[in-house]
Design a protein around this motif. Structure first.
Motif, PDB file in Angstrom:
ATOM      1  N   GLY A   1     -10.446  27.986  47.760  1.00  0.00           N
ATOM      2  CA  GLY A   1      -9.338  27.147  48.206  1.00  0.00           C
ATOM      3  C   GLY A   1      -8.531  26.681  47.016  1.00  0.00           C
ATOM      4  N   ALA A   2      -7.530  25.899  47.297  1.00  0.00           N
ATOM      5  CA  ALA A   2      -6.644  25.425  46.232  1.00  0.00           C
ATOM      6  C   ALA A   2      -6.124  24.052  46.581  1.00  0.00           C
ATOM      7  N   PHE A   3      -5.830  23.294  45.546  1.00  0.00           N
ATOM      8  CA  PHE A   3      -5.227  21.974  45.681  1.00  0.00           C
ATOM      9  C   PHE A   3      -3.905  21.989  44.904  1.00  0.00           C
ATOM     10  N   HIS A   4      -2.846  21.548  45.548  1.00  0.00           N
ATOM     11  CA  HIS A   4      -1.536  21.498  44.932  1.00  0.00           C
ATOM     12  C   HIS A   4      -1.143  20.043  44.716  1.00  0.00           C
ATOM     13  N   TYR A   5      -0.717  19.739  43.509  1.00  0.00           N
ATOM     14  CA  TYR A   5      -0.316  18.362  43.211  1.00  0.00           C
ATOM     15  C   TYR A   5       0.877  17.973  44.071  1.00  0.00           C
ATOM     16  N   GLU A   6       0.930  16.686  44.361  1.00  0.00           N
ATOM     17  CA  GLU A   6       1.980  16.189  45.250  1.00  0.00           C
ATOM     18  C   GLU A   6       3.368  16.431  44.658  1.00  0.00           C
ATOM     19  N   GLU A   7       3.494  16.321  43.322  1.00  0.00           N
ATOM     20  CA  GLU A   7       4.797  16.500  42.674  1.00  0.00           C
ATOM     21  C   GLU A   7       4.922  17.882  42.026  1.00  0.00           C
ATOM     22  N   SER A   8       4.200  18.843  42.550  1.00  0.00           N
ATOM     23  CA  SER A   8       4.279  20.181  41.966  1.00  0.00           C
ATOM     24  C   SER A   8       5.636  20.828  42.179  1.00  0.00           C
ATOM     25  N   GLY A   9       6.437  20.277  43.104  1.00  0.00           N
ATOM     26  CA  GLY A   9       7.754  20.843  43.346  1.00  0.00           C
ATOM     27  C   GLY A   9       8.870  20.119  42.629  1.00  0.00           C
ATOM     28  N   LYS A  10       8.525  19.155  41.758  1.00  0.00           N
ATOM     29  CA  LYS A  10       9.548  18.408  41.032  1.00  0.00           C
ATOM     30  C   LYS A  10       9.629  18.913  39.598  1.00  0.00           C
ATOM     31  N   LEU A  11      10.831  19.227  39.184  1.00  0.00           N
ATOM     32  CA  LEU A  11      11.030  19.801  37.858  1.00  0.00           C
ATOM     33  C   LEU A  11      10.601  18.849  36.754  1.00  0.00           C
ATOM     34  N   LEU A  12      10.902  17.580  36.906  1.00  0.00           N
ATOM     35  CA  LEU A  12      10.669  16.615  35.830  1.00  0.00           C
ATOM     36  C   LEU A  12       9.257  16.058  35.829  1.00  0.00           C
ATOM     37  N   SER A  13       8.417  16.542  36.700  1.00  0.00           N
ATOM     38  CA  SER A  13       7.045  16.046  36.760  1.00  0.00           C
ATOM     39  C   SER A  13       6.150  16.852  35.836  1.00  0.00           C
ATOM     40  N   VAL A  14       5.135  16.175  35.285  1.00  0.00           N
ATOM     41  CA  VAL A  14       4.191  16.875  34.427  1.00  0.00           C
ATOM     42  C   VAL A  14       3.306  17.816  35.241  1.00  0.00           C
ATOM     43  N   THR A  15       3.286  17.639  36.553  1.00  0.00           N
ATOM     44  CA  THR A  15       2.476  18.498  37.416  1.00  0.00           C
ATOM     45  C   THR A  15       3.320  19.548  38.143  1.00  0.00           C
ATOM     46  N   SER A  16       4.530  19.807  37.666  1.00  0.00           N
ATOM     47  CA  SER A  16       5.355  20.813  38.335  1.00  0.00           C
ATOM     48  C   SER A  16       4.691  22.185  38.234  1.00  0.00           C
ATOM     49  N   ASN A  17       4.704  22.912  39.341  1.00  0.00           N
ATOM     50  CA  ASN A  17       4.117  24.261  39.431  1.00  0.00           C
ATOM     51  C   ASN A  17       2.672  24.280  38.926  1.00  0.00           C
ATOM     52  N   ARG A  18       1.936  23.234  39.277  1.00  0.00           N
ATOM     53  CA  ARG A  18       0.555  23.089  38.770  1.00  0.00           C
ATOM     54  C   ARG A  18      -0.385  22.929  39.952  1.00  0.00           C
ATOM     55  N   PHE A  19      -1.524  23.582  39.879  1.00  0.00           N
ATOM     56  CA  PHE A  19      -2.480  23.515  40.981  1.00  0.00           C
ATOM     57  C   PHE A  19      -3.881  23.785  40.447  1.00  0.00           C
ATOM     58  N   ILE A  20      -4.849  23.481  41.304  1.00  0.00           N
ATOM     59  CA  ILE A  20      -6.262  23.744  40.998  1.00  0.00           C
ATOM     60  C   ILE A  20      -6.804  24.651  42.090  1.00  0.00           C
ATOM     61  N   HIS A  21      -7.467  25.705  41.703  1.00  0.00           N
ATOM     62  CA  HIS A  21      -8.108  26.560  42.708  1.00  0.00           C
ATOM     63  C   HIS A  21      -9.596  26.668  42.400  1.00  0.00           C
ATOM     64  N   TRP A  22     -10.355  26.898  43.446  1.00  0.00           N
ATOM     65  CA  TRP A  22     -11.806  26.947  43.289  1.00  0.00           C
ATOM     66  C   TRP A  22     -12.384  28.071  44.125  1.00  0.00           C
ATOM     67  N   SER A  23     -13.578  28.442  43.769  1.00  0.00           N
ATOM     68  CA  SER A  23     -14.344  29.404  44.564  1.00  0.00           C
ATOM     69  C   SER A  23     -15.807  28.998  44.504  1.00  0.00           C
ATOM     70  N   THR A  24     -16.493  29.186  45.621  1.00  0.00           N
ATOM     71  CA  THR A  24     -17.908  28.814  45.693  1.00  0.00           C
ATOM     72  C   THR A  24     -18.744  30.059  45.935  1.00  0.00           C
TER      73      THR A  24
END
Length: 1363
Positions: free
Chosen positions: A44-67
């Motif tokens: 699965g994956a988790f997408h930061y709430e502000e991943s769609g904001k250009l000026l955010s430090v979390t823009s285009n940033r996500f965490i993915h995992w596998s078990t």
């Protein structure tokens, strides 16, 4: 245009294995359960709430995992920056992660990861990225991930990890969430249907684990919970298979989907089931569905615009159904479900699905273990038509090897090319293939090293299996194919395992769709319209009623019909035919001719009547020419946009934060890989499309009027317009495919520095910035271009058309980036950034191949391509080829932007072509190729025409390099051709200096110097007078120059000047010898000309000859002179030079006798030199100086006298041998003119002073010259006897009785008058009279005088009488 389909682009980078930080956690009291249930791997994956904001430090940033079993892998990824320490693998010993057991939530300060297993629950508290950096403006290319300090967490602490009380080994699924108050909740479904909820207090609050069990409230239900299932008769159908939770206002609702297809809604606050629904009501033909075993049911939640929606997947054998329901509440806290949509599918095994506010995305695995991904809009899709996602096809099962290909090279190219194999798959295959103890040796190697390891392993395996020593070439080839195919099959197996899908995720903020796989993550990119048509499955294509690339419905049908024919041709083209077509393009053969050959092969081998089917379909196409035109328009990436030529819309006007964010947007290694792989995938698809379209057009030509309803006009258009355009597009896409798969070469540091110097000369060093280090281990050249140049241009272009506050919508942004990058690479566009980037990054081999591939057909940037090809040749040491390319590029200078930019910085009033030549000439000079500089300069002169300034500069350049090469005659010829007098004079000065330094004086002297004679003389004179004589001697050159031209007076003047300078500056024996030679040469020169011209001009002392380099205005202290410098000249004749020669010769003689006195002698005057010479015994030289400068000879003879006395030893011995030892002075006296002997009279006092009698020769000389002086000398020293004898003899001589006194004649009336020194005689007589011993002498003298007086009286009378 609505999106119709997506394409999977693998997100793996072609690096070595991703380094995971290993963390193992073992809780006390937790041990392995006997016969534990193994849960399937998930992701699965988790997408930061502000991943769609250009000026955010979390823009285009996500965490993915596998078990997998007891391990969970967590990776944080950003498309903007490279994250460090971003991967962690957590191993939970003796536990198994439950389905749904991973949840990630972000708060204002933290990112919280919740994990639930069958025996424990865990909470990882990590810092939020927004709190990790001191400033909001993050400018680093690399940033720390939130997992950087995960090893410092106290995971054993009870606030992070807790064992489930009483055990929950039978839990089948779970869900986790963080409440608004910060509590961590873990819901575990029990097999009996109950749900256990474990709660951890907030991380910053004290407290212990609390457990709540949710059960149905009726007494019968409680009774049935402990009743055996056989007595209940429900076969345990109440166990939950999927859980989901959602916070709604002050309550939390927990949804549970049970195996008996019942959906229950639990209120966590009330700990009660508030809703139970039978999902069979939403299934048509549901008879018997409840009794079927179903373990694939799934439940997902999404917050839609109308409220909370539930997506339920109901899996029954042979079919599956998605049902979307909406939760509806009333005022009395009663809840119900509204049916929104039911969607059906035929896939067997669902891996995962996700629900967005509008769509359902799902991933399946079909019977052949292939991945199938689809999505559908559940709100507006009455037909139930799923949209396609074109997944990345698995690598080919077999590799086609042409007869002209080497098996090893072919397999290596396939294995290590983009889009096929991960490094992990190749490593695992290599470890298995070795079957030895050195398996772990390749755990961390570079891409190139891995390629070498694979080659060595396969070749070693081949060699070890060989038992014979001799093979034919064909047998060895077969062995190679056998072993390489074995290794390839091993790689296929591991790549398939790593490509197993685990989950699907769609970002709610940006719409980014991720396909989670076991070994990597894939990104789902929107598929372009023309690619969508070509890739669509037949059943989809046949059901299409309209196409987005044609507005006219009838034209749209024609396009669809044509695409169906293209699909048939694609299926009919065999691997061998495709290879031949590819080879023809690679070898620059005509695509049209290759298409003819493929068509012939298809028609001759049409065993399945495919071509007949195609012909039948073509009958239904009403306007094929218009349909082809539409397709070609969609395929053509040519654009007139000036923004792709240069970044016209710069971001300088934006705030600093926006500029920094734009500088990082899509700049990480992951983004680079995704974008460039997307371009590669698009070009591969479209290359096949163009190939099949060209074959179809050739078929149209063959069929002619049978399929063209419009007749010959359309055939003519096809032949003259459409086929050439298709051929050109095929070549263009083949080129883009080639560069997308072409690897960049590593470059040595010295080559980079040399190239940077060349670019500086061309003033291009800041055009494409050089990357300091590669982001990817092996980059393709397209990735290199995107990273260094393309991304900046693309981002600037995108944000020149939209605001920085706009959301980063994935489908819009990534489509624009891919299209703009492809347009930057498109060879027919005016921009030239890609070849320029290759040139700047020293990718010469790839650049040469690029120019080779576009040469025959591309008519854009022809001159620019020739120029960069010349740069390649230059870097490879092929100067003549480079010069040829530079000359060919010159004709296009005024037409192409790159070449015009290249000429910038030169003289604005010069012709652009001449500016271009100047840049190239400077480049060739920097490389060190003077011969080529001369050739190109000669060519440029013909272009200069009437531009005298340019001609002068070019002739100067030619002169310089001829001179450097030692071509003296050619250099002189270039000098004479120079139209600029000042430049000509500079060249002449340089010619003189260089030839003198090389000692090539013969050439320098013998040049004719037409109209330059005075300038040459002036140059040599100025250098002669301005330089140190000891280091340089230009006087001799000037002397030879004048002698060669028979100008002897000038030559003599030069040598005289040199002699005078040497006398001041080099007072050494060698300097004095040089001075003598100079004066002698000057004398010889003047003696060669007529006497009336035998003179030279000498500047007066204080002017030229004072001091070399002296200022004419200031004195030696640097102050201004009180009097202006007045120049005057002296005329020196031959005798003046002779005097200087005699003086310098005497100085040389003295220095040769006494070298230590050379410095003194060098500055001594003539009088001083006489003294020095006499002291040194050089009487001949002293006498010569005296005679030359009309000096008194007395010092010479005095010195000589004392010298003779010294030789005699003095004393009475001289009397015994009178005259002994006086031979030297006798010789000098005899060689001296009589007129000068008179000057030596004082010298006679010296012997008498030392009581030495005068030698006979001296007495005789005195008698002949000056008897009176001798008499006075005798009287002074009281030599009365000698004085008396002298008087007697002298009177006798007057009377004609002897001839000793050199008289002209005796006393007579006819001869001249004679005289006697009466004063001295009277003094003698008085002295004799006073002494008794000399009385006899007194009488003799007196008698003789009386006799003389009588004779005088007689003579007087006779003379008087004669009158």
């Amino acid at each position: 245009m609505a999106l119709r389909s997506f394409t999977e682009i693998c997100g793996f980078e072609r690096e070595t294995l991703l380094r995971f930080r290993e963390i193992s956690l073992s809780l006390p009291g937790v041990s392995a359960l006997p016969g534990g249930v193994k849960f399937p791997d998930s992701g699965g994956a988790f997408h930061y709430e502000e991943s769609g904001k250009l000026l955010s430090v979390t823009s285009n940033r996500f965490i993915h995992w596998s078990t997998s079993g007891d391990s969970v892998q967590l990776v944080e990824t950003s498309l903007d920056t490279n994250l460090l320490n971003n991967a962690v693998r957590l191993k939970l010993c003796h536990c198994s992660l439950l389905p749904g057991g991973v949840s990630i939530t972000e708060t204002l300060n933290n990112v919280i990861i919740l994990l639930s297993t069958n025996q424990s629950v865990h909470r990882l508290l990590l810092p939020h990225p927004a709190r990790m950096y001191r400033s909001d403006l993050v400018t680093e290319v690399h940033m720390q991930s939130i997992f950087t300090d995960v090893g410092k967490l106290s995971l054993h602490d009870s606030s992070h990890s807790v064992q489930i009380p009483g055990g929950s080994g039978g839990a089948s699924c779970s869900t986790c969430w963080i409440s608004d108050s910060g509590e961590a909740h873990y819901a575990l479904a029990s097999p009996a249907g109950g749900i256990m909820v474990l709660t951890l207090p907030p991380h910053d609050a004290p407290g212990e684990l609390s457990v709540v069990e949710l059960k149905r409230s009726s007494m019968m239900q409680r009774f049935s919970d402990w009743m055996p299932s056989a007595m209940r008769g429900d076969q345990g159908g109440g166990g939950a298979l999927s859980l989901a939770a959602r916070e709604v206002e002050d309550n939390c609702f927990l949804f549970a989907l049970s195996q008996d297809l019942r959906l229950r809604l639990w209120s966590f606050r009330d700990q009660a089931c508030v809703l139970e629904a039978d999902l069979l009501e939403y299934m048509p033909s549901c008879r018997g569905a409840r009794s079927l075993p179903g373990h694939g049911h799934r439940l997902r939640l999404s917050l839609c615009s109308t409220g909370l929606c539930l997506g339920v997947y109901l899996a029954v054998p042979g079919r599956g159904q998605f049902t979307v329901l909406q939760l509806v509440s009333t005022d009395s806290n009663r809840y119900s479900l509204d049916h929104v949509s039911s969607l059906f599918t035929t896939q067997e095994t669902l891996v995962d699905f996700t629900l967005t506010p509008t769509d359902i995305w799902a991933v399946w695995v079909d019977e052949s273990n292939a991945t199938v991904v689809k999505y559908i809009n559940f709100e507006h899709n009455s037909a139930g038509q799923w949209n396609q996602v074109f997944v990345q096809p698995a690598p080919e099962d077999e590799v086609h090897i042409g007869v002209d290909q080497d098996p090893r090279e072919t397999y290596l190219e396939v294995l290590f090319s983009p889009l096929r194999f991960t490094a992990s798959a190749i490593l695992k295959a290599l470890q298995i293939f070795r079957r030895g103890s050195d398996r772990d040796r390749t755990s961390d190697v570079s891409w190139e090293s891995l390629k070498k390891e694979v080659t060595v392993a396969v070749e070693s395996e081949l060699q070890s299996s060989v038992t014979e020593f001799e093979f034919s070439q064909e047998e060895y080839r077969q062995l190679q194919v056998e072993f390489w195919s074995k290794f390839y099959a091993c790689c296929l197996q591991y790549q398939e395992a790593l490509s197993l899908p685990l989950g699907l995720s769609v970002s709610p903020g940006t719409g980014m769709a991720l396909l989670l796989k076991k070994g990597f993550v894939s990104f789902l990119l929107p598929c372009f319209a023309v690619d969508h048509l070509y890739l669509s499955y037949d059943e989809y294509l046949s059901s299409e009623e309209e196409t987005p690339i044609a507005e006219d419905p009838e034209l749209g049908k024609d396009v669809l019909q044509l695409v169906q024919c293209l699909r048939l041709i694609s299926d009919a083209v065999s691997v061998e035919m495709a290879y031949e077509m590819e080879k023809a393009l690679e070898h620059l053969q005509s695509p049209e001719r290759a298409a003819d050959l493929v068509l012939e092969s298809l028609l001759s081998n049409d065993s399945e009547n495919v071509m007949e089917d195609i012909q039948n379909k073509l009958q239904d196409v009403r306007n094929p020419a218009a349909a082809m035109t539409v397709l070609l328009r969609e395929l053509d990436l040519e654009t007139d946009s000036e923004s792709l030529i240069s970044v016209s819309q710069d971001t300088q006007g934006q705030p600093l934060g926006v500029r920094i964010s734009l500088s990082q947007l899509y700049g990480s290694s992951s983004a680079v890989s995704i974008v460039c792989q997307a371009v590669c995938h698009m070009t591969m698809t479209r290359a096949l499309f163009c190939r099949d379209l060209l074959i179809l057009q050739k078929l149209y030509l063959r069929l002619g009027d049978n399929v063209f309803l419009g007749g010959g006009a359309q055939l003519l258009q096809l032949q003259q317009d459409l086929i050439p355009r298709s051929s050109n597009l095929l070549s263009s896409y083949h080129l883009l495919k080639h560069i997308s798969q072409s690897m960049a070469s590593p470059v040595a540091l010295d080559i980079i520095e040399a190239n940077l110097q060349h670019l500086t000369v061309l003033e291009l060093s800041d055009s494409p910035s050089l990357s300091s280090a590669s982001v990817l281990s092996p980059q393709t050249v397209v990735e290199l271009f995107y990273q260094t140049v393309g991304r900046k241009i693309i981002v600037s272009q995108i944000y020149s058309q939209q605001q920085s506050s706009s959301m980063l919508v994935w489908s819009h942004m990534i489509s624009n980036v891919v299209v703009l990058l492809a347009q930057l690479l498109w060879p027919s566009n005016p921009g030239f950034q890609f070849p320029e980037c290759l040139m700047a990054n020293c990718q010469y081999t790839q650049l040469q191949e690029y120019v080779r591939l576009i040469g025959p057909w591309c008519q854009v940037n022809i001159g620019s391509c020739r120029f960069v090809l010349g740069q390649c040749y230059l870097a490879n040491g092929e100067g003549q080829k480079a010069l040829q390319c530079f000359q060919e590029a010159a004709t296009e200078v005024e037409k192409e932007d790159f070449l015009l930019r290249l000429t910038g910085g030169e003289e604005e009033d010069a012709h652009p072509r001449l500016q271009y030549y100047n840049k190239v000439l400077r480049l060739l000079e920097d490389v060190g190729l003077p011969e080529l500089v001369i050739q190109l300069s000669s060519l440029a002169i013909t272009e200069a025409g009437s531009d005298a300034h340019s001609q002068a500069a070019l002739w100067t350049r030619i002169f310089k390099h001829h001179l450097d090469l030692g071509h003296n005659s050619e250099a002189y010829e270039a000098l004479t051709q120079n139209p600029d007098s000042s430049m000509q004079l500079d060249c002449l000065r340089q010619l003189v200096v260089v030839l003198c330094e090389r000692s090539q004086l013969q050439d320098l002297v013998h040049f004719s110097y037409v109209n330059l004679h005075d300038e040459v003389v002036s140059i040599i004179e100025s250098r002669a007078r301005g330089l140190d004589l000891l280091a340089h001697n230009y006087y001799e050159l000037l002397y030879a120059f004048h002698i060669n031209r028979h100008n002897y007076r000038k030559a003599g003047s030069v040598m005289y000047e040199l002699g005078m300078r040497v006398s001041r500056e080099n007072r050494t024996p060698s300097g004095l010898q040089q001075q003598v030679n100079c004066f002698l040469s000057a004398l010889n020169c003047l003696r060669l000309i007529r006497p009336e011209y035998a003179w030279i001009v000498q500047p007066a002392p204080g002017a030229t000859y004072e001091r070399a380099g002296a200022s004419p205005k200031r004195n030696s202290d640097g102050e201004f002179s009180s009097q202006p410098v007045k120049r005057q000249v002296d005329i020196l004749e031959l005798r003046d030079l002779e005097r200087e020669f005699i003086l310098s010769s005497s100085r040389l003689s003295l220095s040769q006798l006494h070298p230590s006195q050379a410095a003194i002698a060098g500055g001594a005057s003539a009088g001083e030199m006489v003294s020095l010479l006499v002291q040194s015994g050089l009487f001949d030289s002293a006498l010569s100086v005296c005679q030359a400068f009309s000096l008194s000879l007395s010092p010479v003879f005095e010195g000589l006298t004392f010298k003779c006395i010294k030789l005699q030893g003095g004393g009475r011995s001289l009397r015994a041998t009178p005259g002994a030892g006086w031979q030297p002075i006798s010789c000098q006296q005899s060689s001296t003119p009589r007129s000068q002997v008179l000057q030596t009279r004082p010298g006679g006092c010296s012997p008498l002073t030392c009581s030495v009698p005068l030698p006979d020769w001296l007495i005789k000389s005195y008698k002949e010259v000056d008897a009176a002086s001798l008499l006075r000398l005798y009287l002074n020293f009281d030599l009365l006897e000698e004085a008396g004898d002298l008087v007697l003899e002298y009177v006798d001589a007057l009377l004609g009785r002897n001839r000793y006194y050199g008289l002209e004649g005796p006393l007579s009336a006819t001869s001249p008058s004679v005289w006697l020194p009466y004063t001295s005689i009277d003094q003698l007589l008085q002295t004799l009279n006073e002494t008794q011993t000399n009385s006899s002498m007194y009488d003799k003298v007196r008698d003789r005088l009386e006799d003389y007086h009588r004779q005088v009286e007689q003579t007087t009378r006779r003379r008087l009488l004669a009158r």
